[in-house]
Design a protein around this motif. Structure first.
Motif, PDB file in Angstrom:
ATOM      1  N   ARG A 236      64.474 -30.303 -13.534  1.00 26.05           N
ATOM      2  CA  ARG A 236      65.560 -29.438 -14.000  1.00 26.05           C
ATOM      3  C   ARG A 236      65.451 -28.048 -13.388  1.00 26.05           C
ATOM      4  NH1 ARG A 236      65.506 -28.822 -20.284  1.00 26.05           N
ATOM      5  NH2 ARG A 236      63.528 -27.887 -19.676  1.00 26.05           N
ATOM      6  N   ALA A 237      64.228 -27.526 -13.272  1.00 25.58           N
ATOM      7  CA  ALA A 237      64.034 -26.201 -12.687  1.00 25.58           C
ATOM      8  C   ALA A 237      64.508 -26.165 -11.240  1.00 25.58           C
ATOM      9  CB  ALA A 237      62.560 -25.808 -12.779  1.00 25.58           C
ATOM     10  N   ARG A 238      64.242 -27.223 -10.494  1.00 28.72           N
ATOM     11  CA  ARG A 238      64.731 -27.282  -9.110  1.00 28.72           C
ATOM     12  C   ARG A 238      66.259 -27.248  -9.080  1.00 28.72           C
ATOM     13  NH1 ARG A 238      60.423 -31.087  -8.844  1.00 28.72           N
ATOM     14  NH2 ARG A 238      61.835 -32.882  -8.967  1.00 28.72           N
ATOM     15  N   ALA A 239      66.878 -27.977 -10.001  1.00 30.73           N
ATOM     16  CA  ALA A 239      68.337 -27.992 -10.047  1.00 30.73           C
ATOM     17  C   ALA A 239      68.897 -26.625 -10.442  1.00 30.73           C
ATOM     18  CB  ALA A 239      68.813 -29.065 -11.027  1.00 30.73           C
ATOM     19  N   LEU A 240      68.239 -25.937 -11.359  1.00 31.62           N
ATOM     20  CA  LEU A 240      68.694 -24.614 -11.775  1.00 31.62           C
ATOM     21  C   LEU A 240      68.614 -23.613 -10.627  1.00 31.62           C
ATOM     22  CD1 LEU A 240      67.038 -24.508 -15.311  1.00 31.62           C
ATOM     23  CD2 LEU A 240      69.493 -24.573 -14.839  1.00 31.62           C
ATOM     24  N   ASP A 241      67.548 -23.663  -9.861  1.00 35.08           N
ATOM     25  CA  ASP A 241      67.425 -22.772  -8.707  1.00 35.08           C
ATOM     26  C   ASP A 241      68.525 -23.054  -7.685  1.00 35.08           C
ATOM     27  OD1 ASP A 241      65.219 -21.439  -9.691  1.00 35.08           O
ATOM     28  OD2 ASP A 241      63.763 -22.627  -8.569  1.00 35.08           O
ATOM     29  N   MET A 242      68.769 -24.341  -7.429  1.00 38.05           N
ATOM     30  CA  MET A 242      69.800 -24.701  -6.447  1.00 38.05           C
ATOM     31  C   MET A 242      71.181 -24.296  -6.941  1.00 38.05           C
ATOM     32  SD  MET A 242      69.773 -26.072  -3.418  1.00 38.05           S
ATOM     33  CE  MET A 242      71.027 -24.928  -2.813  1.00 38.05           C
ATOM     34  N   ALA A 243      71.434 -24.488  -8.226  1.00 33.37           N
ATOM     35  CA  ALA A 243      72.722 -24.088  -8.785  1.00 33.37           C
ATOM     36  C   ALA A 243      72.931 -22.585  -8.660  1.00 33.37           C
ATOM     37  CB  ALA A 243      72.810 -24.513 -10.246  1.00 33.37           C
ATOM     38  N   ALA A 244      71.878 -21.807  -8.908  1.00 30.42           N
ATOM     39  CA  ALA A 244      71.987 -20.353  -8.778  1.00 30.42           C
ATOM     40  C   ALA A 244      72.355 -19.965  -7.348  1.00 30.42           C
ATOM     41  CB  ALA A 244      70.672 -19.696  -9.196  1.00 30.42           C
ATOM     42  N   ALA A 245      71.762 -20.652  -6.381  1.00 29.88           N
ATOM     43  CA  ALA A 245      72.085 -20.363  -4.980  1.00 29.88           C
ATOM     44  C   ALA A 245      73.541 -20.716  -4.676  1.00 29.88           C
ATOM     45  CB  ALA A 245      71.140 -21.139  -4.060  1.00 29.88           C
ATOM     46  N   LEU A 246      73.996 -21.858  -5.169  1.00 28.36           N
ATOM     47  CA  LEU A 246      75.376 -22.278  -4.927  1.00 28.36           C
ATOM     48  C   LEU A 246      76.377 -21.333  -5.576  1.00 28.36           C
ATOM     49  CD1 LEU A 246      74.899 -26.120  -5.504  1.00 28.36           C
ATOM     50  CD2 LEU A 246      75.354 -25.002  -3.306  1.00 28.36           C
ATOM     51  N   LEU A 247      75.992 -20.746  -6.695  1.00 28.80           N
ATOM     52  CA  LEU A 247      76.872 -19.840  -7.432  1.00 28.80           C
ATOM     53  C   LEU A 247      76.742 -18.388  -6.969  1.00 28.80           C
ATOM     54  CD1 LEU A 247      76.406 -21.349 -11.002  1.00 28.80           C
ATOM     55  CD2 LEU A 247      78.459 -21.484  -9.585  1.00 28.80           C
ATOM     56  N   GLY A 248      75.880 -18.147  -5.996  1.00 30.37           N
ATOM     57  CA  GLY A 248      75.773 -16.808  -5.425  1.00 30.37           C
ATOM     58  C   GLY A 248      74.992 -15.816  -6.245  1.00 30.37           C
ATOM     59  N   ALA A 252      69.701 -14.858  -1.218  1.00 29.97           N
ATOM     60  CA  ALA A 252      70.325 -15.679  -0.180  1.00 29.97           C
ATOM     61  C   ALA A 252      69.315 -16.179   0.849  1.00 29.97           C
ATOM     62  CB  ALA A 252      71.434 -14.879   0.512  1.00 29.97           C
ATOM     63  N   SER A 253      68.268 -15.404   1.084  1.00 27.49           N
ATOM     64  CA  SER A 253      67.287 -15.816   2.093  1.00 27.49           C
ATOM     65  C   SER A 253      66.493 -17.039   1.661  1.00 27.49           C
ATOM     66  CB  SER A 253      66.321 -14.657   2.384  1.00 27.49           C
ATOM     67  OG  SER A 253      65.522 -14.361   1.247  1.00 27.49           O
ATOM     68  N   GLU A 254      66.514 -17.354   0.365  1.00 26.32           N
ATOM     69  CA  GLU A 254      65.747 -18.488  -0.131  1.00 26.32           C
ATOM     70  C   GLU A 254      66.506 -19.811  -0.095  1.00 26.32           C
ATOM     71  OE1 GLU A 254      62.569 -17.665  -3.386  1.00 26.32           O
ATOM     72  OE2 GLU A 254      64.467 -16.816  -4.080  1.00 26.32           O
ATOM     73  N   GLU A 255      67.810 -19.764   0.105  1.00 24.87           N
ATOM     74  CA  GLU A 255      68.598 -20.995  -0.017  1.00 24.87           C
ATOM     75  C   GLU A 255      68.104 -22.119   0.889  1.00 24.87           C
ATOM     76  OE1 GLU A 255      73.191 -22.647   0.155  1.00 24.87           O
ATOM     77  OE2 GLU A 255      72.815 -20.497  -0.054  1.00 24.87           O
ATOM     78  N   PRO A 256      67.781 -21.867   2.175  1.00 23.19           N
ATOM     79  CA  PRO A 256      67.281 -22.979   2.999  1.00 23.19           C
ATOM     80  C   PRO A 256      66.020 -23.624   2.410  1.00 23.19           C
ATOM     81  CG  PRO A 256      67.903 -21.123   4.381  1.00 23.19           C
ATOM     82  CD  PRO A 256      67.949 -20.627   2.964  1.00 23.19           C
ATOM     83  N   GLU A 257      65.129 -22.816   1.868  1.00 24.03           N
ATOM     84  CA  GLU A 257      63.908 -23.347   1.263  1.00 24.03           C
ATOM     85  C   GLU A 257      64.224 -24.160   0.011  1.00 24.03           C
ATOM     86  OE1 GLU A 257      59.790 -21.746  -0.866  1.00 24.03           O
ATOM     87  OE2 GLU A 257      61.015 -20.381   0.354  1.00 24.03           O
ATOM     88  N   LEU A 258      65.172 -23.685  -0.793  1.00 17.48           N
ATOM     89  CA  LEU A 258      65.559 -24.416  -2.005  1.00 17.48           C
ATOM     90  C   LEU A 258      66.157 -25.770  -1.652  1.00 17.48           C
ATOM     91  CD1 LEU A 258      67.169 -21.541  -4.114  1.00 17.48           C
ATOM     92  CD2 LEU A 258      64.824 -22.395  -4.196  1.00 17.48           C
ATOM     93  N   ARG A 259      66.909 -25.833  -0.562  1.00 14.54           N
ATOM     94  CA  ARG A 259      67.500 -27.106  -0.142  1.00 14.54           C
ATOM     95  C   ARG A 259      66.428 -28.096   0.316  1.00 14.54           C
ATOM     96  NH1 ARG A 259      73.039 -27.392   0.847  1.00 14.54           N
ATOM     97  NH2 ARG A 259      74.181 -25.458   0.417  1.00 14.54           N
ATOM     98  N   LEU A 260      65.330 -27.586   0.853  1.00 20.46           N
ATOM     99  CA  LEU A 260      64.269 -28.459   1.339  1.00 20.46           C
ATOM    100  C   LEU A 260      63.512 -29.156   0.207  1.00 20.46           C
ATOM    101  CD1 LEU A 260      62.766 -26.361   4.278  1.00 20.46           C
ATOM    102  CD2 LEU A 260      64.130 -28.456   4.435  1.00 20.46           C
TER     103      LEU A 260
END
Length: 327
Positions: A236-248, A252-260
């Motif tokens: 769930r924590a991984r999904a929350l981080d990814m959702a935060a990136a998608l919602l802006g 922003a510099s972390e988004e590629p790492e979150l996708r990995l």
């Protein structure tokens, strides 16, 4: 105004008095509480949003731990594990205890609203004699777990100055918690909370070994206090981080790492659908105002945990000209 909260061309936009993103979407004014409260409270926030007459927002919320929300103004509707429930706060306000959520809870707000959000730690419920977190998953209980049934303390009532409102709310919370005199939480809870914020892709067996505990102790302690298994909490924590990136509302510099953290795009899409019933593209292009507020509160805490925010530094996603107190 459409259900998503997006305004038509001839309808005034949503107006936030507690900050917004650089794209103009409303946010809460939120911060970590004083050190004396941090065993029990992760974050305190106030949200003040004005909407055009007759407007409503249909959105969602997803939080890992209990959240005490003191709502004022508009009617709220929630689709909980107990079914569809409507809440009429009125001018005097209403206290709602949101249990931990395993998936996004659908919410609707009809009109302008003011909210105090008290984001609790995983130790809160078990140390204040509240129902077992496993029994409150995806549920809302209409009571104040801090002050009982005596009504909302005056300090939580909305004020025109959001900073003064936030200060008064924290003071009122401190006075209420002082009466409870709870025990200090288990150090394991702090360590696991830090893991979910800083490295949710970590190995649980390595984590247990590092803390010199058995996997069974980890499983039992987290399940009792979080309401879910450690494995699910990290997912769930991984999904929350990814959702935060998608919602802006993430660095922003972390988004590629979150996708990995996901095997591929289809894996990430399945996870976003599972937790939010939205594709990544739909989350990125939609408004999601209520979800964005909850994601930003968590993300602010996360960046503090990994020491990217310090002192008076502001998150990069907030519009400096829209911060309370700026002209």
């Amino acid at each position: 105004m459409p259900a998503s909260g997006k305004a038509d061309a001839d309808v005034p936009p949503i107006r936030s008095h507690t900050g917004s993103t650089r794209q103009g979407m409303p946010l809460a004014l939120n911060r970590a509480p004083g050190e004396d409260l941090q065993d029990w409270i992760m974050r305190i926030g106030v949200t003040s949003v004005d909407m055009p007459e007759g407007a409503s927002i249909e959105c969602m919320s997803l939080c890992e731990h209990p959240v005490i929300r003191m709502i004022y103004g508009a009617k709220w509707t929630a689709w909980t594990a107990d079914g569809k429930i409507e809440y009429e706060p009125g001018d005097k306000g209403l206290v709602l205890y949101f249990g931990p959520e395993t998936r996004a809870m659908n919410l609707r707000v009809d009109g302008s609203f003011r909210v105090v959000s008290i984001n609790c730690t995983s130790a809160f419920a078990t140390n204040f004699g509240l129902p077992d977190p496993r029994e409150t998953l995806d549920r809302i209980l209409p009571f104040d777990p801090v002050s009982g049934l005596q009504g909302i303390a005056e300090g939580h009532h909305p004020q025109d100055d959001p900073h003064a409102w936030l200060d008064a709310s924290e003071h009122a919370l401190r006075e209420s918690l002082r009466v409870g005199r709870p025990d200090r939480p288990h150090d394991l809870l702090d360590a696991f909370e830090h893991l979910t914020l800083t490295d949710p892709a970590a190995s649980l067996s390595d984590f247990a070994e590092r803390l010199d505990i058995t996997p069974r102790t980890l499983e039992r302690t987290i399940s009792r206090n979080w309401g879910v298994t450690p494995k699910f909490a990290l997912r769930r924590a991984r999904a929350l981080d990814m959702a935060a990136a998608l919602l802006g509302v993430a660095d922003a510099s972390e988004e590629p790492e979150l996708r990995l953290r996901y095997f591929d795009q289809s894996h990430m899409t399945r996870e976003m659908r599972h937790f939010f019933d939205h594709t990544p593209g739909a989350m990125q292009t939609g408004d999601c105002p209520l979800l964005r507020i909850t994601m930003e509160i968590r993300q602010s805490r996360r960046l503090e945990a990994i020491a990217k925010l310090a002192g008076s530094e502001k998150p990069s996603w907030r519009d400096p000209s829209a911060e309370p107190g700026t002209d």
